[in-house]
Design an enzyme around this catalytic site. Structure first.
Site, PDB file in Angstrom:
ATOM      1  N   ASP A 141       0.823  -1.207   0.000  1.00 56.95           N
ATOM      2  CA  ASP A 141       0.000   0.000   0.000  1.00 56.95           C
ATOM      3  C   ASP A 141       0.854   1.252   0.000  1.00 56.95           C
ATOM      4  OD1 ASP A 141       0.749  -0.596   2.720  1.00 56.95           O
ATOM      5  OD2 ASP A 141      -0.702   0.893   3.398  1.00 56.95           O
ATOM      6  N   GLU A 198       0.014  -1.295   5.625  1.00 58.66           N
ATOM      7  CA  GLU A 198       1.068  -0.916   6.568  1.00 58.66           C
ATOM      8  C   GLU A 198       0.995   0.564   6.897  1.00 58.66           C
ATOM      9  OE1 GLU A 198       5.259   0.436   7.684  1.00 58.66           O
ATOM     10  OE2 GLU A 198       3.887   1.116   6.108  1.00 58.66           O
TER      11      GLU A 198
END
Length: 419
Positions: free
Chosen positions: A89, A184
């Site tokens: 991400d 994350e």
């Protein structure tokens, strides 16, 4: 293959990176799902397919957006199982849609003006790491989005290392696990990671900054939520009665230290208190903060300071009430990693074999490795070459990414040699 035998690398890491960054994988802190955005799976599906094409037959994307894969051991030695991990991400702080990467070839110093928005300038004076990039190829965005080097540089580097190892079976190594995580950037990167399924003894996140760095220490982190219940009444008849919850919360923010103990005034090993949200009505307001320090004692000191500020402000509002809730987020991974010094020692040697000067340093933040370490998988952080993350000025060097690939490969060899 011995440690002294030369390795000949044919890198495709830049080509991979340029393909990955155009896939929008921005996570969403407001979403309750895992992954928080379905589009993260777009990259996950691609990675799993590419890993299978490389011969990692067990590579797959699970329902929660995690990619798992295994490179089987090719040695008779009993080698600890190591894992390489990066997150897919990108940060919610800056858009990651329609990324248009640019390559500044043979950089010779000076400022880099981003072409689609000339107001966005990577200034040499403000980015001292550029001084170590003379002659490198610098990858940036066009100035309208972030780049996504955090952490698609790490993803591309791990993928390139996998390809190198599968094409060079003469390089002896133990079982190697690959883990790519979602979310994350919003603090949920390992919420649904199946460590039993992963089956690793030790791990490395590839998510650091300057080439040569190995990070074995992170902040310890708490979240603080202050809830204020004020006194509501009609504003036309409020004199001597109303105690406005939003104004009380604003007074607390105003009392926070201004010249110290904040992100904008600290560096190195200094921690901070940082307000991140404020919402409410006349009757009730909620103030969210994050608390950061490298030690438990430092966290406690800052939380006591915050509580004392709240108590002092509330003296002016005798009919209002308040409460403060502290939630642990993650802890300094050094507490765990120091019990296994070989993890960092081998990484330092691998960085050296890649032709770099190793630098051990601390992270003013956290990584997936922070939580993985306390979940039973000790996990320091190795450089990926990313700089100015979470911004439109983000950049990474092709040569630094290639050095990261070399470091990963050497690291697999060292674990086998020392077994």
């Amino acid at each position: 293959m011995t440690a002294s035998a030369p390795l000949t690398f044919t890198h495709t890491v830049t080509e991979r990176f340029l393909r990955y960054v155009v896939i929008d994988t921005q996570s969403d802190p407001a979403s309750p799902t895992c992954p928080s955005t379905k589009k993260q799976k777009d990259l996950g599906r691609l990675l799993a397919a590419e890993l299978r094409e490389m011969g990692l037959s067990d590579a797959y994307l699970d329902d929660h957006g995690y990619v798992y894969a295994t490179i089987p051991a090719n040695t008779d030695k009993r080698v600890p199982v190591i894992c390489f991990c990066s997150h897919m991400d990108t940060s919610p702080d800056c858009t990651g849609a329609n990324v248009k990467p640019q390559v500044v070839r043979n950089y010779q110093g000076g400022d880099i003006v981003l072409p689609a928005d000339p107001s966005q300038v990577i200034r040499f004076a403000e980015h001292p790491a550029l001084g170590r990039q003379i002659g490198h190829d610098i990858i940036t965005t066009d100035g309208t989005t972030l780049l996504g080097a955090d952490n698609k540089a790490g993803v591309a580097e791990i993928m390139d290392a996998v390809q190198f190892l599968t094409r060079n079976p003469r390089i002896k190594h133990g079982t190697i696990k690959i883990l790519f995580t979602p979310d994350e950037e919003i603090g949920r990167g390992v919420d649904m990671a199946d460590l039993k399924k992963l089956g690793a003894n030790f791990a490395y996140t590839i998510d650091g900054e300057s080439a040569g760095q190995i990070e074995d220490e992170t902040f310890s982190a708490d979240a603080a939520t202050i809830t204020i219940d004020g006194v509501s009444t009609h504003p036309g008849f409020a004199k001597g009665k109303m105690e406005h919850a939003i104004k009380i919360a604003a007074a607390i923010v105003d009392r926070l230290p201004k010249n110290t103990c904040s992100p904008e005034t600290t560096e190195g090993r200094e921690g901070f208190l940082h307000p991140t949200s404020l919402s409410g009505t006349l009757e009730r307001a909620t103030l969210g903060l994050i608390v950061r320090d490298f030690s438990e004692e430092g966290l406690r000191e800052k939380e006591e300071l915050l509580e004392n500020i709240v108590k002092d402000v509330m003296l002016d509002y005798p009919r209002s009430t308040w409460r403060i809730d502290i939630k642990q987020q993650y802890r300094n991974m050094k507490q765990v990693i120091d019990r296994h010094p070989e993890i960092v020692d081998y990484a330092v040697e691998a960085i050296r074999r890649a032709g770099l000067d190793p630098v051990k340093t601390s992270i003013r933040g956290g990584t997936d490795g922070s939580r993985l370490s306390f979940m039973g998988l000790p996990c320091p952080n190795i450089f990926a070459g990313e700089h100015a993350f979470h911004s439109r000025l983000e950049w990474v060097s092709r040569q630094d990414m290639e050095k990261a690939v070399q470091t990963i490969v050497h690291l697999t060899m060292i674990w086998e040699e020392r077994a």
